[in-house]
Each structure stands twice: as structure tokens, then as C-alpha cells.
Design a protein around this motif. Structure first.
Motif, PDB file in Angstrom:
ATOM      1  N   CYS A  54       3.086  14.676   7.554  1.00  0.00           N
ATOM      2  CA  CYS A  54       2.937  13.920   6.304  1.00  0.00           C
ATOM      3  C   CYS A  54       1.857  12.869   6.498  1.00  0.00           C
ATOM      4  O   CYS A  54       1.701  12.326   7.596  1.00  0.00           O
ATOM      5  CB  CYS A  54       4.254  13.249   5.922  1.00  0.00           C
ATOM      6  SG  CYS A  54       5.427  14.450   5.289  1.00  0.00           S
ATOM      7  N   ASN A 105      18.373  13.466   6.848  1.00  0.00           N
ATOM      8  CA  ASN A 105      18.561  13.980   5.487  1.00  0.00           C
ATOM      9  C   ASN A 105      18.759  12.807   4.538  1.00  0.00           C
ATOM     10  O   ASN A 105      19.587  11.932   4.811  1.00  0.00           O
ATOM     11  CB  ASN A 105      19.807  14.888   5.408  1.00  0.00           C
ATOM     12  CG  ASN A 105      19.599  16.143   6.231  1.00  0.00           C
ATOM     13  OD1 ASN A 105      18.470  16.555   6.458  1.00  0.00           O
ATOM     14  ND2 ASN A 105      20.690  16.727   6.707  1.00  0.00           N
ATOM     15  N   PRO A 106      18.051  12.834   3.389  1.00  0.00           N
ATOM     16  CA  PRO A 106      18.140  11.691   2.467  1.00  0.00           C
ATOM     17  C   PRO A 106      19.577  11.301   2.139  1.00  0.00           C
ATOM     18  O   PRO A 106      19.905  10.113   2.071  1.00  0.00           O
ATOM     19  CB  PRO A 106      17.403  12.197   1.222  1.00  0.00           C
ATOM     20  CG  PRO A 106      16.433  13.208   1.742  1.00  0.00           C
ATOM     21  CD  PRO A 106      17.078  13.839   2.941  1.00  0.00           C
ATOM     22  N   GLN A 113       6.114   6.302  -2.054  1.00  0.00           N
ATOM     23  CA  GLN A 113       6.839   5.132  -1.533  1.00  0.00           C
ATOM     24  C   GLN A 113       5.926   4.380  -0.567  1.00  0.00           C
ATOM     25  O   GLN A 113       5.183   4.998   0.198  1.00  0.00           O
ATOM     26  CB  GLN A 113       8.122   5.556  -0.816  1.00  0.00           C
ATOM     27  CG  GLN A 113       9.239   5.953  -1.774  1.00  0.00           C
ATOM     28  CD  GLN A 113      10.539   6.227  -1.012  1.00  0.00           C
ATOM     29  OE1 GLN A 113      10.578   7.006  -0.072  1.00  0.00           O
ATOM     30  NE2 GLN A 113      11.607   5.583  -1.435  1.00  0.00           N
ATOM     31  N   ASN A 153       3.080   6.615   1.376  1.00  0.00           N
ATOM     32  CA  ASN A 153       3.301   8.017   1.749  1.00  0.00           C
ATOM     33  C   ASN A 153       2.659   8.927   0.690  1.00  0.00           C
ATOM     34  O   ASN A 153       2.955   8.806  -0.494  1.00  0.00           O
ATOM     35  CB  ASN A 153       4.817   8.256   1.836  1.00  0.00           C
ATOM     36  CG  ASN A 153       5.156   9.604   2.441  1.00  0.00           C
ATOM     37  OD1 ASN A 153       4.367  10.546   2.402  1.00  0.00           O
ATOM     38  ND2 ASN A 153       6.350   9.701   3.006  1.00  0.00           N
ATOM     39  N   THR A 154       1.771   9.834   1.113  1.00  0.00           N
ATOM     40  CA  THR A 154       1.169  10.776   0.153  1.00  0.00           C
ATOM     41  C   THR A 154       1.674  12.203   0.407  1.00  0.00           C
ATOM     42  O   THR A 154       1.102  13.168  -0.074  1.00  0.00           O
ATOM     43  CB  THR A 154      -0.382  10.750   0.206  1.00  0.00           C
ATOM     44  OG1 THR A 154      -0.806  11.163   1.518  1.00  0.00           O
ATOM     45  CG2 THR A 154      -0.930   9.367  -0.092  1.00  0.00           C
ATOM     46  N   GLY A 155       2.744  12.324   1.223  1.00  0.00           N
ATOM     47  CA  GLY A 155       3.355  13.641   1.441  1.00  0.00           C
ATOM     48  C   GLY A 155       2.474  14.548   2.277  1.00  0.00           C
ATOM     49  O   GLY A 155       1.718  14.089   3.135  1.00  0.00           O
ATOM     50  N   GLN A 156       2.554  15.874   1.996  1.00  0.00           N
ATOM     51  CA  GLN A 156       1.862  16.825   2.860  1.00  0.00           C
ATOM     52  C   GLN A 156       0.383  16.985   2.506  1.00  0.00           C
ATOM     53  O   GLN A 156      -0.294  17.822   3.068  1.00  0.00           O
ATOM     54  CB  GLN A 156       2.587  18.169   2.827  1.00  0.00           C
ATOM     55  CG  GLN A 156       3.946  18.090   3.540  1.00  0.00           C
ATOM     56  CD  GLN A 156       4.735  19.376   3.434  1.00  0.00           C
ATOM     57  OE1 GLN A 156       4.186  20.471   3.572  1.00  0.00           O
ATOM     58  NE2 GLN A 156       6.031  19.261   3.169  1.00  0.00           N
ATOM     59  N   CYS A 174      10.726   5.431   3.774  1.00  0.00           N
ATOM     60  CA  CYS A 174       9.756   5.822   2.734  1.00  0.00           C
ATOM     61  C   CYS A 174       9.371   7.287   2.936  1.00  0.00           C
ATOM     62  O   CYS A 174       8.249   7.588   3.349  1.00  0.00           O
ATOM     63  CB  CYS A 174       8.523   4.936   2.809  1.00  0.00           C
ATOM     64  SG  CYS A 174       8.840   3.215   2.440  1.00  0.00           S
ATOM     65  N   PHE A 175      10.312   8.190   2.679  1.00  0.00           N
ATOM     66  CA  PHE A 175      10.080   9.613   2.956  1.00  0.00           C
ATOM     67  C   PHE A 175       9.545  10.371   1.738  1.00  0.00           C
ATOM     68  O   PHE A 175       9.259  11.550   1.825  1.00  0.00           O
ATOM     69  CB  PHE A 175      11.367  10.288   3.443  1.00  0.00           C
ATOM     70  CG  PHE A 175      11.811   9.809   4.803  1.00  0.00           C
ATOM     71  CD1 PHE A 175      10.937   9.841   5.877  1.00  0.00           C
ATOM     72  CD2 PHE A 175      13.087   9.304   5.012  1.00  0.00           C
ATOM     73  CE1 PHE A 175      11.329   9.395   7.138  1.00  0.00           C
ATOM     74  CE2 PHE A 175      13.495   8.861   6.267  1.00  0.00           C
ATOM     75  CZ  PHE A 175      12.612   8.904   7.334  1.00  0.00           C
ATOM     76  N   GLN A 176       9.465   9.690   0.584  1.00  0.00           N
ATOM     77  CA  GLN A 176       8.995  10.396  -0.612  1.00  0.00           C
ATOM     78  C   GLN A 176       7.579   9.989  -0.959  1.00  0.00           C
ATOM     79  O   GLN A 176       7.167   8.856  -0.681  1.00  0.00           O
ATOM     80  CB  GLN A 176       9.937  10.095  -1.793  1.00  0.00           C
ATOM     81  CG  GLN A 176      11.268  10.807  -1.635  1.00  0.00           C
ATOM     82  CD  GLN A 176      12.340  10.194  -2.527  1.00  0.00           C
ATOM     83  OE1 GLN A 176      12.171   9.126  -3.089  1.00  0.00           O
ATOM     84  NE2 GLN A 176      13.450  10.893  -2.651  1.00  0.00           N
ATOM     85  N   ASP A 177       6.856  10.921  -1.586  1.00  0.00           N
ATOM     86  CA  ASP A 177       5.504  10.616  -2.056  1.00  0.00           C
ATOM     87  C   ASP A 177       5.530   9.351  -2.900  1.00  0.00           C
ATOM     88  O   ASP A 177       6.410   9.190  -3.740  1.00  0.00           O
ATOM     89  CB  ASP A 177       4.990  11.727  -2.992  1.00  0.00           C
ATOM     90  CG  ASP A 177       4.733  13.012  -2.232  1.00  0.00           C
ATOM     91  OD1 ASP A 177       5.248  13.131  -1.120  1.00  0.00           O
ATOM     92  OD2 ASP A 177       4.015  13.868  -2.754  1.00  0.00           O
TER      93      ASP A 177
END
Length: 504
Positions: A294, A454-455, A253, A267-270, A248-251
Motif C-alpha cells: 500500500c 482485520n478491521p 485516511q 493512505n492511497t491504497g494499492q 489508517c488502513f483505508q484509502d
């Protein structure tokens, strides 16, 4: 042990750790037993690899994942714990919390939220540590003599595995630090004002590092000596590890882990998002010294798998944990029976330590099968409450829920969860996502570099999907009844009452 190219699980071993309940509301574990269980799991997993003709010198990195808030204090000269580990869902610190609240203007539980992301609660490590300093003479003495070290379980393990009293590394990572209530989640440092507020000496705290870097080298304890010198290079609190393991690396997810408790992280990112609806703001990961941090929004439920253990050990209506699925399937419905397992008060979104568990809506027709069904339904309703809060905070409703953890092997539970959420539930075919996340962090660390995050390089995971099968009206009706039951569980415990009928 995972293959770094394919993320395939090659070998594993697990050992149940004994929980001790010395008094009402107290939950402890023996730190030496935790350490021994790690030794045993490593030993047995390596033996299984050798049986598969896999050379164990191929193990290039080790990752650590742990239950996050569980608190350990040990003596750096002897290498021995000074008290049992106080487990995250322990309630003995209720009076400590009440005393600390009096020091805060307007007794505001969320006073430190902008700095820590957390409300003042029995859940987090700072209040557990405060209790230990107030109540355990050996710990007070060790702090005075500058022999004491504090850590969550990751710190205790890394220190012990990298040499212990002979030069072990005293560190933690940002995800675990963010659950202590002593850590500023923006500056990524121990906060001097918070340490002062809880009156905790900064020198006993571990050094905070990223979740993916070489902390130290494994000092041999295996009969074969095979892992000597292998870097320990990944460290993530269990819920963050599952988020990474679920990729779940993307905002936006999100994943829900069904273990002892239930933990939904988005995940809310940075950017750190602060909840208006009782969720926590926590650090999701920082995968490298120079990588950005993150954040995640998190809803925590104290009792999920623990309710099944309770039906087994306390009521004796199950012979083993697997039996709950069979009983619930035979019932097919709770027949109007609702179970609120607020054994340790209620966590998100209520943060109500006075709540206690109740089973209501009983009739002469109710039997153990209905109670088993109601227990599983309770796990699903609690998840629904958190998902509702998260959808309000994030503004974008989740269109499916990624799940993992031991309880996801229960198909009745997964189908119920989809029915109650009215969205699909998606389960990876390899349920050990927490371990996978720790392995990914370890393998991707600078100086190890055997795992790409890397995705484009991440392998697609095969999944099982559960689609909603009941109509939304029925789902809403059951959910409303459950909320009524939750209201009845509130304000049960008052701290004034003498415990177990005797005055202390």
C-alpha cells in the motif's frame, strides 16, 4: 510492550539520544549509542513488567521502528560502525546534490520521481551514502575489501540484535527502502540504474523484505536472557508505523505525527498517487510476504519538535520542553510575530534547500512568550501547507486530522492546529502510536500470528478532540501573513558564499 488482544500499553521506557552538530548544517548520531539505548530500553521495560508481575516469557515478537533516512555504514567483520550515522535532516550533501543534478537532463530535481516517488534532495539516504563514499577513507577501503554494509537504522539494529558479526541478518523493509532513492517503488527492488547513477555498489545494500515477517531471532544480550530466541518480525519506518498504529488502513485516511519534524501521511491504497504539489509518494506498508503493498502521499516538515529543543538549548528561553506550552498560553497570541524555522531549508511543499530560519514582525513589545507562541504556530502553519497540498492532490478534503507524537501532549499546540486548519484534530489517548504500529506488524507476522489486523478485530481507540474556536477569516489572515514570512526566508543561502567568512 503492548497487549496483543487489547493494544493496551503495558510498559515502556525511553532514552534521549544525543545529536551531534560537528559543523554548520551537519547532524550526526553515534550508532553504538543508538544500539545501547535499545539495550537499555529493553532491559528497563522488562524490569518494569516484572514489577507488574507480568511474565516476560509472554513476549512473543519484537518490532522495530526508526527514523527513516538516517544512514549508517558498518564493518561486518568487526561489527563496528565506520562513521557516525548521518541524520535525515543533515545538510552536508548540498554540494553532492548539486553535482548529481548536473548529470540530469535540464537539472530536473524530479527526474526519478516516477520510479522512487522522491525528488533529488539532501533528505534521502543515497546522497548521504554517496557523501560517505566520497569523503571517508575507512568506508572507501571497507567497500573495496567487501567488508562494508549500508543500512538505515532499522538494518543496523536488526543486524546487531540477530547476532551482528556472528551471522546477523542484513535486511530492511519496503517502507525504509523507499526512502533511500535507490529503490523502485513499483517493482519493489533495488533499481540497478539508480545504483549506477549514484555509483553505489549493490552488494552493500540490505535485502528488502515485507514489513511483517520473521527476519531473524533475537540473540541474547539481557542479564536475564529473557528475550533470546524471540522473533524480530515487524519493521516499519517511523511514519509508516504511526499510520499503522493509528489504524489508517483505508484509502483517504491520514495521520500527522509531531516529532522532531512533522509528517502527514495519507493512505492511497494499492495505487501510487504522484503529487502535483510537492508531496512525496512513499510506501505505506506491506504487511506480509504475500500481502499487497500500500502507498501513501506524504508531506514532510523538517523542523517541528526540534524548534522547541532549539528554544531550550540554543536560546535558553525555556528550562525544559514542557515550558513552551505555559509561555505560549500566557501570551495567547504571537502579537504579529512570525517564525519560519527553516533551519535545514524547507521541505514539502517547497523543497528549497536555500531557505533559512527567520523570526519577523518583531516590535519593542515582543517578548519570549510571543516567540514561544510563534514557534508553536509555525508547526501548525507548516502542517496547514501540507494539508492544502494533500487536499488538492487527493481531491477529497480531510474532514478531521488524526495526530500523534510527543508534541501532541501540548494542548495549546493542538488547539492552535485545529484553529489554523479549521477542522477538528483528534488525538488518541495513548500517544505511542509509532511503537504500537511496529508491535502490530510484529504480532501479525506469519509464524507469530498473535495480532489480528482485520478491521473488525481492531479495538476502538479513545480519543481527545479539539474543535476550531476562531473564525475562519482570522485563521486565513494569519496564514497569509505566515506565507509572506516564508517567502522572506527563501534564497538565503548560496553555495558560492565562503562558509563562516573563511574560504575553505
Amino acid at each position: 510492550v503492548f497487549n496483543a488482544k487489547t493494544a493496551e500499553l503495558l510498559s515502556h521506557h525511553q532514552v534521549e539520544i544525543q545529536q551531534k552538530f560537528p559543523k554548520e548544517g551537519w547532524v550526526e548520531q553515534d550508532p553504538m549509542e543508538i544500539l545501547k539505548s535499545v539495550h537499555e530500553c529493553v532491559e528497563k521495560t522488562c524490569e518494569k513488567l516484572q514489577q507488574l508481575n507480568i511474565d516476560i516469557t509472554n513476549i512473543k515478537a519484537i518490532g522495530v521502528s526508526n527514523q527513516r533516512e538516517t544512514t549508517v555504514v558498518w564493518d561486518k567483520t568487526t561489527g563496528e560502525p565506520l562513521y557516525n550515522a548521518i541524520v535525515w535532516l543533515d545538510l552536508r550533501t548540498q554540494s553532492t546534490v548539486e553535482r548529481l543534478l548536473k548529470k540530469i537532463p535540464g537539472k530536473n530535481k524530479t527526474f526519478f520521481k516516477l520510479r522512487t516517488g522522491l525528488p533529488l534532495s539532501t533528505y534521502f539516504s543515497a546522497v548521504k551514502l554517496r557523501w560517505l563514499l566520497d569523503n571517508v577513507e575507512e568506508i572507501k577501503q571497507a567497500v573495496d575489501d567487501r567488508r562494508a554494509m549500508f543500512g538505515t537504522v532499522d538494518s543496523w539494529l536488526i543486524w546487531s540484535l540477530t547476532g551482528g558479526k556472528h551471522g546477523g541478518v542484513h535486511c530492511t523493509d519496503v517502507t525504509n527502502a523507499s526512502r533511500t532513492m535507490l529503490f523502485n517503488i513499483h517493482s519493489l527492488e533495488w533499481d540497478p540504474e539508480l545504483c549506477q547513477f549514484f555509483d553505489i555498489p549493490v552488494e552493500i545494500l540490505p535485502k528488502v523484505r515485507s514489513s511483517s515477517e520473521i527476519y531473524g531471532l533475537m540473540v541474547c544480550f539481557l542479564k536475564s536472557g529473557a528475550l533470546t530466541g524471540v522473533p524480530i518480525s515487524g519493521c516499519l519506518g517511523d511514519q509508516s508505523a504511526a499510520l499503522v498504529g493509528q489504524m489508517c488502513f483505508q484509502d483517504g485516511q491520514a495521520k500527522n505525527t509531531y516529532g522532531t519534524g512533522c509528517f502527514l501521511l495519507c493512505n492511497t491504497g494499492q495505487k501510487s498517487v504522484f503529487s502535483e504539489h510537492g508531496l512525496l509518494t512513499t510506501i505505506a506498508y506491506k504487511l506480509g510476504r504475500d500481502k499487497p503493498v500500500c502507498y501513501a502521499l506524504e508531506g514532510s516538515v523538517a523542523i517541528a519538535g526540534a524548534v522547541v529543543r532549539w528554544l531550550r538549548d540554543n536560546l535558553g528561553i525555556l528550562k525544559n520542553s514542557q515550558e513552551v506550552e505555559k509561555l505560549a498560553a500566557e501570551a495567547g497570541t504571537s502579537y504579529g510575530c512570525y517564525f519560519v524555522p527553516a533551519f535545514s531549508g524547507l521541505y514539502a511543499p517547497y523543497w528549497e534547500p536555500s531557505a533559512r530560519g527567520i523570526i519577523c514582525g518583531l516590535t519593542q513589545f515582543t517578548n519570549k512568550k510571543h516567540i514561544a507562541f510563534a514557534a508553536l504556530e509555525a508547526v501548525c502553519f507548516q502542517t496547514r501547507e501540507i494539508l492544502d497540498a494533500m487536499n488538492k492532490d487527493c481531491g477529497i478534503p480531510l474532514n478531521q486530522l488524526q495526530v500523534d507524537g510527543g508534541m501532541t501532549n501540548n494542548k495549546v499546540l493542538m488547539q492552535l492546529q485545529s484553529d489554523i486548519l479549521c477542522i477538528p484534530v483528534v488525538k488518541p489517548s495513548m500517544p505511542e502510536t509509532t511503537a504500537l504500529g511496529a508491535a502490530m506488524a510484529a504480532g501479525a507476522a506469519e509464524g507469530v500470528g498473535i495480532w489480528s489486523l482485520n478491521p473488525g478485530d481492531l479495538t476502538a481507540v479513545t480519543c481527545e478532540r479539539f474543535e476550531p474556536q476562531i473564525n475562519p477569516e482570522e485563521s486565513e489572515f494569519r496564514y497569509a501573513r505566515w506565507k509572506k514570512a516564508v517567502m522572506k526566508s527563501m534564497d538565503w543561502e548560496t553555495s558560492e558564499a565562503p562558509s563562516n567568512g573563511k574560504s575553505e
